[in-house]
Design an enzyme around this catalytic site. Sequence first.
Site, PDB file in Angstrom:
ATOM      1  N   HIS A   1       0.835  -1.202   0.000  1.00 52.69           N
ATOM      2  CA  HIS A   1       0.000   0.000   0.000  1.00 52.69           C
ATOM      3  C   HIS A   1       0.875   1.259   0.000  1.00 52.69           C
ATOM      4  O   HIS A   1       0.603   2.223  -0.724  1.00 52.69           O
ATOM      5  CB  HIS A   1      -0.880   0.059   1.265  1.00 52.69           C
ATOM      6  CG  HIS A   1      -1.918  -1.022   1.378  1.00 52.69           C
ATOM      7  ND1 HIS A   1      -1.987  -1.865   2.461  1.00 52.69           N
ATOM      8  CD2 HIS A   1      -2.941  -1.388   0.569  1.00 52.69           C
ATOM      9  CE1 HIS A   1      -3.021  -2.696   2.318  1.00 52.69           C
ATOM     10  NE2 HIS A   1      -3.601  -2.437   1.173  1.00 52.69           N
TER      11      HIS A   1
ATOM     12  N   LYS B   1     -15.696  -8.475   5.119  1.00 55.68           N
ATOM     13  CA  LYS B   1     -15.158  -9.430   6.082  1.00 55.68           C
ATOM     14  C   LYS B   1     -14.888  -8.702   7.407  1.00 55.68           C
ATOM     15  O   LYS B   1     -14.613  -7.510   7.405  1.00 55.68           O
ATOM     16  CB  LYS B   1     -13.850 -10.066   5.595  1.00 55.68           C
ATOM     17  CG  LYS B   1     -13.467  -9.717   4.189  1.00 55.68           C
ATOM     18  CD  LYS B   1     -12.051 -10.030   3.841  1.00 55.68           C
ATOM     19  CE  LYS B   1     -11.431  -8.827   3.175  1.00 55.68           C
ATOM     20  NZ  LYS B   1     -10.288  -8.980   2.380  1.00 55.68           N
TER      21      LYS B   1
ATOM     22  N   ARG C   1      -1.692  -5.724  -8.493  1.00 54.39           N
ATOM     23  CA  ARG C   1      -0.550  -6.568  -8.169  1.00 54.39           C
ATOM     24  C   ARG C   1      -0.248  -7.562  -9.267  1.00 54.39           C
ATOM     25  O   ARG C   1       0.886  -7.786  -9.631  1.00 54.39           O
ATOM     26  CB  ARG C   1      -0.827  -7.341  -6.869  1.00 54.39           C
ATOM     27  CG  ARG C   1      -0.679  -6.484  -5.659  1.00 54.39           C
ATOM     28  CD  ARG C   1      -1.339  -7.132  -4.493  1.00 54.39           C
ATOM     29  NE  ARG C   1      -2.792  -7.002  -4.623  1.00 54.39           N
ATOM     30  CZ  ARG C   1      -3.611  -7.095  -3.605  1.00 54.39           C
ATOM     31  NH1 ARG C   1      -3.160  -7.357  -2.411  1.00 54.39           N
ATOM     32  NH2 ARG C   1      -4.901  -6.933  -3.775  1.00 54.39           N
TER      33      ARG C   1
ATOM     34  N   SER D   1      -2.827  -7.877   2.780  1.00 61.82           N
ATOM     35  CA  SER D   1      -3.015  -7.825   4.229  1.00 61.82           C
ATOM     36  C   SER D   1      -3.364  -9.199   4.794  1.00 61.82           C
ATOM     37  O   SER D   1      -2.966  -9.530   5.916  1.00 61.82           O
ATOM     38  CB  SER D   1      -4.118  -6.832   4.585  1.00 61.82           C
ATOM     39  OG  SER D   1      -3.818  -5.574   4.063  1.00 61.82           O
TER      40      SER D   1
HETATM   41  P1  ADP Z   1      -5.993  -6.029   0.304  1.00 70.68           P
HETATM   42  O1  ADP Z   1      -6.324  -6.284  -1.127  1.00 70.68           O
HETATM   43  O2  ADP Z   1      -4.553  -6.236   0.657  1.00 70.68           O
HETATM   44  O3  ADP Z   1      -6.934  -6.613   1.310  1.00 70.68           O
HETATM   45  P2  ADP Z   1      -7.079  -3.299   0.422  1.00 70.68           P
HETATM   46  O4  ADP Z   1      -8.538  -3.537   0.296  1.00 70.68           O
HETATM   47  O5  ADP Z   1      -6.667  -2.496   1.586  1.00 70.68           O
HETATM   48  O6  ADP Z   1      -6.099  -4.513   0.490  1.00 70.68           O
HETATM   49  O7  ADP Z   1      -6.543  -2.693  -0.941  1.00 70.68           O
HETATM   50  C1  ADP Z   1      -6.635  -1.375  -1.336  1.00 70.68           C
HETATM   51  C2  ADP Z   1      -5.972  -1.219  -2.666  1.00 70.68           C
HETATM   52  O8  ADP Z   1      -4.589  -1.447  -2.524  1.00 70.68           O
HETATM   53  C3  ADP Z   1      -6.432  -2.177  -3.763  1.00 70.68           C
HETATM   54  O9  ADP Z   1      -6.415  -1.481  -4.988  1.00 70.68           O
HETATM   55  C4  ADP Z   1      -5.381  -3.243  -3.767  1.00 70.68           C
HETATM   56  O10 ADP Z   1      -5.268  -3.835  -5.031  1.00 70.68           O
HETATM   57  C5  ADP Z   1      -4.144  -2.416  -3.446  1.00 70.68           C
HETATM   58  N1  ADP Z   1      -3.074  -3.210  -2.867  1.00 70.68           N
HETATM   59  C6  ADP Z   1      -3.101  -3.993  -1.774  1.00 70.68           C
HETATM   60  N2  ADP Z   1      -1.908  -4.600  -1.565  1.00 70.68           N
HETATM   61  C7  ADP Z   1      -1.106  -4.171  -2.571  1.00 70.68           C
HETATM   62  C8  ADP Z   1       0.241  -4.451  -2.952  1.00 70.68           C
HETATM   63  N3  ADP Z   1       0.998  -5.311  -2.279  1.00 70.68           N
HETATM   64  N4  ADP Z   1       0.728  -3.842  -4.034  1.00 70.68           N
HETATM   65  C9  ADP Z   1      -0.060  -2.993  -4.745  1.00 70.68           C
HETATM   66  N5  ADP Z   1      -1.324  -2.708  -4.465  1.00 70.68           N
HETATM   67  C10 ADP Z   1      -1.855  -3.283  -3.395  1.00 70.68           C
END
Ligand code: ADP
Length: 162
Positions: A19, A43, A92, A130
């Site tokens: 992030h 969730k 990703r 996460s």
């Molecule tokens: P997750 O998908 O890890 O549960 P979030 O809902 O917090 O996370 O994701 C928010 C945004 O951040 C989404 O667009 C997700 O694709 C992106 N994101 C999460 N982890 C990464 C990562 N390791 N690299 C790039 N983008 C990420």
Amino acid sequence: MAVKIAIYPGSFDPITYGHIDIIKRASQLFDQVIVAVARNISKTPMFDESERMEMVREAVTEMPTVAVDSFQGLLVDYAREKKAQAVIRGLRAVTDFEFELQMALVNRKLDEHLITVFLMPHEKYSYLNSSIVKELIKFNGDVSSFVPPHVQEKLLMKMRRK
Ligand code: ADP
């Protein structure tokens, strides 16, 4: 010229180096980036809203153009309220694409002026999310290369309380 504002929405449960990588890239493109922590996520989160926000806040203290907020309801309504022109999402791998494309197109249908911008993280974060961090910590795995020290500390505290 109008100030360019982008919203980076997500659950951030908890924030990872993936992030943070995306936030840094977005802040190079926009005058202001608002990291918007989703209040209600489908969730059950490990961390409540204020804990998730606090961890994000600590991660961006060195980034003066990045703000942290929380939101609920439709992202397009929130973006309009904040006068944001763009939504940032991280991609990703190809597996993210279908869901992200669907969301981007729905949001465009709801508000044609809101632009979704996809950014790719450094490849060393391309497998990171996460959920993996939460799984690792449950089994005493080392998460130090996935999350900043203050997040690692919070994760360990959660585990100890269980
Ligand atoms: P997750 O998908 O890890 O549960 P979030 O809902 O917090 O996370 O994701 C928010 C945004 O951040 C989404 O667009 C997700 O694709 C992106 N994101 C999460 N982890 C990464 C990562 N390791 N690299 C790039 N983008 C990420």
